[in-house]
Scaffold this motif. Sequence first.
Motif, mmCIF file in Angstrom:
data_model
loop_
_atom_site.group_PDB
_atom_site.id
_atom_site.type_symbol
_atom_site.label_atom_id
_atom_site.label_comp_id
_atom_site.label_asym_id
_atom_site.label_seq_id
_atom_site.Cartn_x
_atom_site.Cartn_y
_atom_site.Cartn_z
ATOM 1 N N GLN A 2 0.841 -1.203 0.000
ATOM 2 C CA GLN A 2 0.000 0.000 0.000
ATOM 3 C C GLN A 2 0.874 1.251 0.000
ATOM 4 O O GLN A 2 1.808 1.371 0.781
ATOM 5 N N LYS A 3 0.550 2.163 -0.906
ATOM 6 C CA LYS A 3 1.274 3.434 -0.956
ATOM 7 C C LYS A 3 0.644 4.394 0.040
ATOM 8 O O LYS A 3 -0.573 4.473 0.151
ATOM 9 N N THR A 4 1.481 5.132 0.730
ATOM 10 C CA THR A 4 0.974 6.164 1.626
ATOM 11 C C THR A 4 1.399 7.520 1.074
ATOM 12 O O THR A 4 2.465 7.658 0.482
ATOM 13 N N HIS A 5 0.527 8.478 1.254
ATOM 14 C CA HIS A 5 0.804 9.827 0.764
ATOM 15 C C HIS A 5 0.949 10.757 1.959
ATOM 16 O O HIS A 5 0.217 10.639 2.935
ATOM 17 N N ALA A 6 1.862 11.671 1.843
ATOM 18 C CA ALA A 6 2.067 12.643 2.921
ATOM 19 C C ALA A 6 0.893 13.612 2.975
ATOM 20 O O ALA A 6 0.287 13.940 1.955
ATOM 21 N N ASP A 7 0.594 14.052 4.157
ATOM 22 C CA ASP A 7 -0.468 15.020 4.380
ATOM 23 C C ASP A 7 -0.118 16.310 3.630
ATOM 24 O O ASP A 7 0.992 16.828 3.771
ATOM 25 N N PRO A 8 -1.056 16.859 2.833
ATOM 26 C CA PRO A 8 -0.763 18.088 2.080
ATOM 27 C C PRO A 8 -0.328 19.258 2.966
ATOM 28 O O PRO A 8 0.525 20.053 2.578
ATOM 29 N N SER A 9 -0.882 19.364 4.170
ATOM 30 C CA SER A 9 -0.464 20.465 5.045
ATOM 31 C C SER A 9 0.972 20.267 5.530
ATOM 32 O O SER A 9 1.710 21.232 5.708
ATOM 33 N N PHE A 10 1.405 19.011 5.712
ATOM 34 C CA PHE A 10 2.797 18.740 6.091
ATOM 35 C C PHE A 10 3.737 19.102 4.948
ATOM 36 O O PHE A 10 4.796 19.698 5.169
#
Length: 93
Positions: A2-10
């Motif tokens: 599973q790919k995880t994406h960084a939080d846009p605010s981070f």
Amino acid sequence: MQKTHADPSFIKMLQGYSLTSAEVLYRMPDHPALLQTFFWQFEDMAPDYPRLRRFLEHWEREIEAIIHSVRVMHRGLVAPQEVRLVRDGGQLH
């Protein structure tokens, strides 16, 4: 996997954006002796503050209130130099 994406605010914080507060003191034309306050918190990038500049330009163009002063507070919550990426943390047996 599973790919995880960084939080846009981070991601924005890593680019230099952080919490900014602006206190705008202004006078309305019908009550020029009364000084009023508008307080706003948002994400912006110091030292140019592009979002705040757009807001103040809009205010001067569209709102009858006359700005007396603007006080800006900015705090970098996460700076790029504070984040270190580790490829191999080692092994624990």
